[in-house]
Design a protein around this motif. Structure first.
Motif, PDB file in Angstrom:
ATOM      1  N   UNK A   1       7.793 -40.140  41.882  1.00 47.29           N
ATOM      2  CA  UNK A   1       7.899 -39.850  40.455  1.00 47.29           C
ATOM      3  C   UNK A   1       7.165 -40.907  39.636  1.00 47.29           C
ATOM      4  N   UNK A   2       7.351 -42.174  39.987  1.00 48.54           N
ATOM      5  CA  UNK A   2       6.749 -43.271  39.230  1.00 48.54           C
ATOM      6  C   UNK A   2       5.600 -43.894  40.022  1.00 48.54           C
ATOM      7  N   UNK A   3       4.941 -44.864  39.432  1.00 48.95           N
ATOM      8  CA  UNK A   3       3.773 -45.487  40.061  1.00 48.95           C
ATOM      9  C   UNK A   3       4.169 -46.090  41.408  1.00 48.95           C
ATOM     10  N   UNK A   4       3.466 -45.766  42.478  1.00 47.17           N
ATOM     11  CA  UNK A   4       3.948 -46.098  43.824  1.00 47.17           C
ATOM     12  C   UNK A   4       4.141 -47.574  44.110  1.00 47.17           C
TER      13      UNK A   4
ATOM     14  N   UNK B   1      -1.454 -39.240  36.321  1.00 51.15           N
ATOM     15  CA  UNK B   1      -0.823 -39.956  37.440  1.00 51.15           C
ATOM     16  C   UNK B   1      -1.075 -39.221  38.758  1.00 51.15           C
ATOM     17  N   UNK B   2      -2.339 -38.985  39.049  1.00 49.11           N
ATOM     18  CA  UNK B   2      -2.717 -38.290  40.278  1.00 49.11           C
ATOM     19  C   UNK B   2      -2.253 -39.046  41.516  1.00 49.11           C
ATOM     20  N   UNK B   3      -2.259 -40.369  41.435  1.00 50.09           N
ATOM     21  CA  UNK B   3      -1.884 -41.177  42.590  1.00 50.09           C
ATOM     22  C   UNK B   3      -0.439 -40.899  43.011  1.00 50.09           C
ATOM     23  N   UNK B   4       0.485 -40.853  42.055  1.00 49.85           N
ATOM     24  CA  UNK B   4       1.891 -40.594  42.378  1.00 49.85           C
ATOM     25  C   UNK B   4       2.090 -39.168  42.882  1.00 49.85           C
TER      26      UNK B   4
ATOM     27  N   UNK C   1      -8.601 -48.785  43.456  1.00 47.86           N
ATOM     28  CA  UNK C   1      -7.347 -48.879  44.195  1.00 47.86           C
ATOM     29  C   UNK C   1      -7.577 -49.662  45.482  1.00 47.86           C
ATOM     30  N   UNK C   2      -6.652 -50.541  45.873  1.00 49.22           N
ATOM     31  CA  UNK C   2      -6.880 -51.398  47.048  1.00 49.22           C
ATOM     32  C   UNK C   2      -6.940 -50.652  48.371  1.00 49.22           C
ATOM     33  N   UNK C   3      -6.156 -49.590  48.522  1.00 48.10           N
ATOM     34  CA  UNK C   3      -6.084 -48.915  49.824  1.00 48.10           C
ATOM     35  C   UNK C   3      -6.454 -47.432  49.751  1.00 48.10           C
TER      36      UNK C   3
END
Length: 313
Positions: free
Chosen positions: A86-89, A77-80, A11-13
Motif C-alpha cells: 500500500x505504501x512506499x516499499x 506509485x507504480x513501484x508499490x 531506483x537502487x535495485x
C-alpha cells in the motif's frame, strides 16, 4: 494525446521509476486528474486509465473544447503497485501525506514535489483516492472545507452525495488540501472498492467525471443520468463501532436503506463460531460506509450512516 514524463527517480535495485501523464488539448491549465497514490488503489488506477482511454477517443472525434489542457496521471506509485504494497516499499511512507513535497527530501517527499509541480496551477483538480480505513463507500464526491475555492462545483458530478469534510491537522500534507491552498478547485471522488476492480462503481465515477468536464465546458459530450445531490457534512454522519473482536459478517452494504434497530452486521467468535455481537442501526437512514475487513477489533469503525434528518440541499 501527448504522453509526458511527470517525474523520474533512479531506483537502487529496480528499473528507473517513471511517473507518466497524458495531456489532452492545448491551452490554459484547466483540469488535472490524479489516480492512485497508494499501491493497493487498483480501482483508482483503473478509473484514471479508463478516463485516458475515453478522452483519447473524444479527442479523435473532435469533442474536446479548444483552449483547455486536461492532464491525467493514472498513478504516482507504480513501484508499490508492482510489489503489492500500500505504501512506499522501502520505508512504508504514504505519498499522499507528503504534499506539497520537498525536492531535496526523502524519496516520497521528492515524488510528491515532482507530482505537485506538474499539477499545481490547474483551475480544477480531481483525485481518485481511498479512505484511511479499509472499507467500501457509496460513490460520492468530497471536498475539504479549507481556504481556497468554495467547492460549489461538486454538484456538477451528478453523484448522489457531496460530502464536506473539515480538514484535520493530519490532512494538511495531502494532495487535495495543498491543491486548495494553491487555489485549485479540488475534489476527491470515492467509489465502492479499492484493492479490486468494481466495474459498476468505476462506470459511475467515469460518467461523473465526464459529466463534470462537460458542465465545465472542457468537452462537448452530454452525459445523462445525473442526480440532484444531497449535501452531507462529515461530522453529521452517524458512526457504528464494534465492541467485540472477531470475524466481521456484514449484512448491510453501501447504499442500503436501514431502519432503527436493524441488524447491520454480526461479529462471530473465531474460536466457537458463535455470534458475540450484533451491530444495530442506531437511527434510520442510508448506509454510507461499511468496513470490509474480515476481522475486526474492539472499537473498529464498522459503519457510517446518513440519517434521515440530515438536511439535503
Amino acid at each position: 494525446m501527448r504522453e509526458i514524463e511527470v517525474f523520474s527517480l533512479d531506483m537502487p535495485y529496480r528499473e528507473e521509476n517513471v511517473i507518466r501523464g497524458f495531456e489532452f488539448g492545448q491551452g490554459k491549465r484547466s483540469l488535472a486528474i490524479v489516480g492512485s497514490t497508494r499501491g493497493n488503489e487498483v480501482q483508482q488506477t483503473y478509473i484514471a486509465s479508463q478516463l485516458v482511454h475515453r478522452l483519447a477517443k473524444l479527442e479523435r472525434q473532435g469533442r474536446l473544447v479548444p483552449g483547455h489542457t486536461i492532464l491525467v496521471i493514472p498513478t504516482v506509485n507504480k513501484c508499490s503497485i508492482n510489489v503489492g504494497k500500500r505504501f512506499w516499499p522501502s520505508d512504508n511512507t504514504d505519498i499522499n501525506r507528503m504534499f506539497p513535497g520537498y525536492d531535496q527530501g526523502e524519496t516520497t517527499q521528492r515524488i510528491a514535489a515532482g507530482v505537485f509541480e506538474a499539477v499545481r496551477g490547474y483551475e480544477l483538480g480531481i483525485q481518485f483516492t481511498s479512505f484511511y480505513r479499509q472499507g467500501d463507500f457509496v460513490p460520492h464526491v468530497r471536498y475539504m472545507n479549507v481556504v481556497g475555492p468554495s467547492g460549489a462545483a461538486g454538484d456538477l458530478f451528478g453523484l448522489p452525495y457531496v460530502v464536506t469534510y473539515k480538514a484535520e491537522p493530519f490532512d494538511t500534507t495531502t494532495l487535495n488540501y495543498n491543491w486548495r491552498l494553491w487555489n485549485t478547485d479540488a475534489y476527491s471522488v470515492y467509489t465502492s472498492s479499492t484493492d479490486h476492480i468494481d466495474q459498476e462503481s468505476a462506470d459511475v465515477a467515469i460518467r461523473a467525471c465526464l459529466r463534470f468536464m462537460n458542465a465545465k465546458g472542457l468537452i462537448d459530450f452530454p452525459c445523462h443520468g445525473d442526480s440532484v445531490p444531497s449535501h452531507v457534512r462529515e461530522q453529521d454522519l452517524t458512526a457504528v463501532h464494534s465492541s467485540r473482536p472477531g470475524f466481521f459478517r456484514r449484512i448491510a452494504g453501501p447504499g442500503a436503506i436501514v431502519s432503527r434497530g436493524q441488524v447491520l452486521a454480526e461479529v462471530v467468535s473465531p474460536m466457537t463460531g458463535e455470534v458475540v455481537e450484533q451491530l444495530l442501526a442506531p437511527r434510520g437512514g442510508v448506509v454510507f460506509f461499511t468496513c470490509s475487513k474480515a476481522l475486526v477489533n474492539e472499537h473498529t469503525l464498522a459503519f457510517t450512516i446518513i440519517t434521515r434528518d440530515i438536511a439535503c440541499n
